[in-house]
Design a protein around this motif. Structure first.
Motif, PDB file in Angstrom:
ATOM      1  N   PHE A   4      -7.457   3.687  -7.344  1.00 43.48           N
ATOM      2  CA  PHE A   4      -6.356   2.850  -7.800  1.00 43.48           C
ATOM      3  C   PHE A   4      -6.715   2.247  -9.155  1.00 43.48           C
ATOM      4  O   PHE A   4      -7.874   1.900  -9.409  1.00 43.48           O
ATOM      5  CB  PHE A   4      -6.088   1.703  -6.820  1.00 43.48           C
ATOM      6  CG  PHE A   4      -5.842   2.165  -5.423  1.00 43.48           C
ATOM      7  CD1 PHE A   4      -4.635   2.728  -5.063  1.00 43.48           C
ATOM      8  CD2 PHE A   4      -6.832   2.050  -4.456  1.00 43.48           C
ATOM      9  CE1 PHE A   4      -4.408   3.153  -3.776  1.00 43.48           C
ATOM     10  CE2 PHE A   4      -6.607   2.477  -3.174  1.00 43.48           C
ATOM     11  CZ  PHE A   4      -5.394   3.027  -2.832  1.00 43.48           C
ATOM     12  N   GLN A  75       0.199   2.111  -1.408  1.00 44.42           N
ATOM     13  CA  GLN A  75      -1.160   2.613  -1.514  1.00 44.42           C
ATOM     14  C   GLN A  75      -2.173   1.598  -1.003  1.00 44.42           C
ATOM     15  O   GLN A  75      -3.180   1.964  -0.386  1.00 44.42           O
ATOM     16  CB  GLN A  75      -1.484   3.045  -2.944  1.00 44.42           C
ATOM     17  CG  GLN A  75      -1.369   1.970  -3.994  1.00 44.42           C
ATOM     18  CD  GLN A  75      -1.566   2.543  -5.399  1.00 44.42           C
ATOM     19  OE1 GLN A  75      -1.651   3.759  -5.579  1.00 44.42           O
ATOM     20  NE2 GLN A  75      -1.622   1.676  -6.391  1.00 44.42           N
ATOM     21  N   ARG A  79      -4.795   2.047   2.118  1.00 45.92           N
ATOM     22  CA  ARG A  79      -6.202   1.654   2.003  1.00 45.92           C
ATOM     23  C   ARG A  79      -6.591   0.694   3.121  1.00 45.92           C
ATOM     24  O   ARG A  79      -7.661   0.821   3.731  1.00 45.92           O
ATOM     25  CB  ARG A  79      -6.453   1.016   0.632  1.00 45.92           C
ATOM     26  CG  ARG A  79      -7.891   0.554   0.413  1.00 45.92           C
ATOM     27  CD  ARG A  79      -8.109   0.155  -1.049  1.00 45.92           C
ATOM     28  NE  ARG A  79      -7.180  -0.864  -1.465  1.00 45.92           N
ATOM     29  CZ  ARG A  79      -7.370  -2.170  -1.264  1.00 45.92           C
ATOM     30  NH1 ARG A  79      -8.443  -2.595  -0.638  1.00 45.92           N
ATOM     31  NH2 ARG A  79      -6.485  -3.050  -1.683  1.00 45.92           N
ATOM     32  N   SER A  95      -7.996   8.924  -1.573  1.00 43.26           N
ATOM     33  CA  SER A  95      -6.940   9.500  -2.414  1.00 43.26           C
ATOM     34  C   SER A  95      -6.111  10.503  -1.614  1.00 43.26           C
ATOM     35  O   SER A  95      -4.894  10.596  -1.788  1.00 43.26           O
ATOM     36  CB  SER A  95      -7.548  10.175  -3.642  1.00 43.26           C
ATOM     37  OG  SER A  95      -8.502  11.151  -3.270  1.00 43.26           O
ATOM     38  N   VAL A  98      -3.743   8.447   0.562  1.00 44.86           N
ATOM     39  CA  VAL A  98      -2.650   7.889  -0.244  1.00 44.86           C
ATOM     40  C   VAL A  98      -1.606   8.958  -0.523  1.00 44.86           C
ATOM     41  O   VAL A  98      -0.399   8.719  -0.438  1.00 44.86           O
ATOM     42  CB  VAL A  98      -3.204   7.291  -1.555  1.00 44.86           C
ATOM     43  CG1 VAL A  98      -2.067   6.958  -2.515  1.00 44.86           C
ATOM     44  CG2 VAL A  98      -4.027   6.043  -1.261  1.00 44.86           C
TER      45      VAL A  98
END
Length: 504
Positions: A4, A75, A79, A95, A98
């Protein structure tokens, strides 16, 4: 690169309390800088219910970036999900999650494959028999056995850490850890690692389905029978320990039973013994009180299965378990009445634990910026091991034992039948120093290639990505900056940063 981007600066993340300067000074004396006040690189939304300010030790007050409607972004929600229902992401996993999205990640986490390559690669160590050296064997022989049993227990704890660090699908192990804290049983009294492993395996096999099935197994679990004196429970001399704790700590909760219920339930649990040859529970009819008993207003000739059925069907049990799941996976702030109704509906007549967990993380409160949870020491360590692709067994065994003892949480050694606390009690000054020492060892042995392969100017961001963080706050980054040319120390200090010690 981090998963991020860093966000524009806003309000401050601080250590508060009279001991905060002392903590800062101690960490500086250890050779590393530690900010007393850390300013976030993204917006904070803090309430008194996120992480309460304590007067006795420094406490980070953190939250998350918010989007329209006051919730964290998608996102960040993913997480948070990976951090709480899993055991911490390994390189690249965040990732991928996400990209898959919240719903898909939740489905993947909670429906693991039957076989796990990571678990298969970490087999249980050989565990000795459960026979005791009798008095005829002599004092020295008994002492030698106790020392051997203690060593076996430590080896079993190290195995579990290795397994949690290695599994491909972390949800079963995360739930096993959850239930270990719920049905807290200590090897200090049980002694035999083989019995502790059997209980551990029961929690793993049954801990995601029908709570009734799990409770039926646990009330006659061999380690539990030793831990709560169930194997000495017989007609005419009922022992109340198992009955009391099963009601108060495992099912109903405080205030939902009377002392007469405990005494009557203890009678219902008479007759169970441990067969040390087969390591299984055995029922001795002649030692069982035939009843009838009256428990919670219901009269019958109860035995252990019938007692569990009675307790599990009580509304108080559903509410107690729902609250326990909520505080471990969602928030320290209790759910409101409407949310509780939805959660109880998900748990339902099937007593479905996985359905309850799914419902809990699908509530708006899970995406509340203030729903910050402090990582338990074992979960902090396992998350670091997974991020660094490092088996716990690669560290010196004494370092792992000393580190977790200093942090206050050792697998298979809960402090009492109530298990471990949650939240800010883990954030003491002494714990911060212990965590720093252990973190440096982790960084020195683990795989930090994503950091070392990056130029010094990008290593702070690379460290955030390695640890599954959205970035560091400006002042944390300023504290890490002098270590950009020392990647091992950089990663070690980052593991102790407020951003990593909480699951925000």
């Amino acid at each position: 690169m981090a998963d991020f981007p860093r966000r524009p600066r806003s309000t401050a993340l601080t250590f508060e309390g009279p001991h905060a300067p002392g903590a800062e000074g101690s960490l500086k004396n250890a050779g590393l800088a530690c900010p007393g006040t850390i300013e976030p690189s993204y917006r904070l939304a803090v309430s008194t219910n996120s992480i309460n300010l304590m007067s006795t030790h420094p406490t980070p007050v953190v939250s998350n970036r918010v989007v329209a409607g006051g919730a964290i972004s998608e996102q960040d929600a993913v997480r948070r999900l990976v951090g709480r229902l899993g055991l911490g992401p390994r390189a690249g996993e965040l990732s991928g999650a996400v990209a898959a999205g919240f719903a898909s990640t939740l489905a993947t986490l909670t429906t693991p494959a039957a076989l796990d390559a990571g678990a298969s690669a970490t087999p249980v160590p050989p565990l000795g028999p459960t026979s005791r050296v009798g008095k005829a064997g002599g004092i020295q022989a008994r002492r030698a056995q106790l020392q051997a049993l203690a060593a076996e227990g430590r080896e079993l704890g190290l195995w579990w850490l290795d397994s949690m660090a290695a599994v491909e699908a972390p949800f079963p192990e995360r739930m096993t850890w959850f239930w270990h804290g719920h049905f807290a049983t200590s090897i200090k009294k049980v002694k035999f690692a083989k019995l502790m492993y059997q209980q551990n395996d029961t929690l793993r096999r049954l801990g995601r389905g029908d709570f009734r099935t799990l409770a039926q197994a646990m009330i006659i679990d061999p380690a539990m029978l030793i831990w709560l004196d169930g194997q000495g429970n017989q007609v005419g001399k009922p022992n109340e320990n198992l009955a009391r704790e099963f009601m108060e700590l495992f099912c109903l909760g405080v205030g939902n039973y009377a002392e007469t219920d405990v005494r009557q339930a203890a009678r219902a649990l008479t007759g169970w013994r441990l067969n040390y040859t087969s390591d299984t529970p055995s029922f001795t009819p002649g030692a069982h009180d035939p009843g009838p008993e009256t428990v919670l207003g219901q009269s019958a000739s109860f035995d252990a299965p019938a007692l569990v059925n009675l307790l599990v069907q009580e509304p108080a049990t559903a509410e107690f378990l729902t609250t326990r799941v909520w505080t471990r996976f969602v928030s320290d702030t209790p759910p409101d009445a409407a949310t509780m109704i939805r959660l109880l509906s998900a748990y339902g007549p099937a007593h479905d634990i996985t359905a309850l967990v799914r419902a809990a993380v699908n509530t708006p409160q899970f995406r509340d910026p203030a729903s910050v949870l402090v990582k338990e020491p074992v979960l902090w360590l396992v998350g670091a091991l997974r991020a660094l692709r490092l088996p716990a067994s690669r560290l010196p065994a004494k370092s792992v034992q000393a580190g977790l003892t200093g942090l206050g949480q050792v697998p298979f050694v809960p402090p009492n039948v109530g298990g471990w606390p949650s939240g800010v009690p883990w954030l003491t000054t002494a714990a911060a120093l212990t965590r720093l020492r252990l973190a440096q060892q982790l960084a020195s042995l683990g795989d930090i290639t994503p950091v070392t392969a990056t130029s010094p100017s990008g290593r702070i961001e690379a460290t955030a990505g390695l640890l599954g963080l959205p970035g560091f706050t400006d002042r944390t980054a300023a504290a890490l900056e002098p270590l950009s040319n020392q990647p091992t120390q950089l990663v070690g200090l980052a593991l102790t940063a407020p951003e990593y010690t909480v699951n925000a």
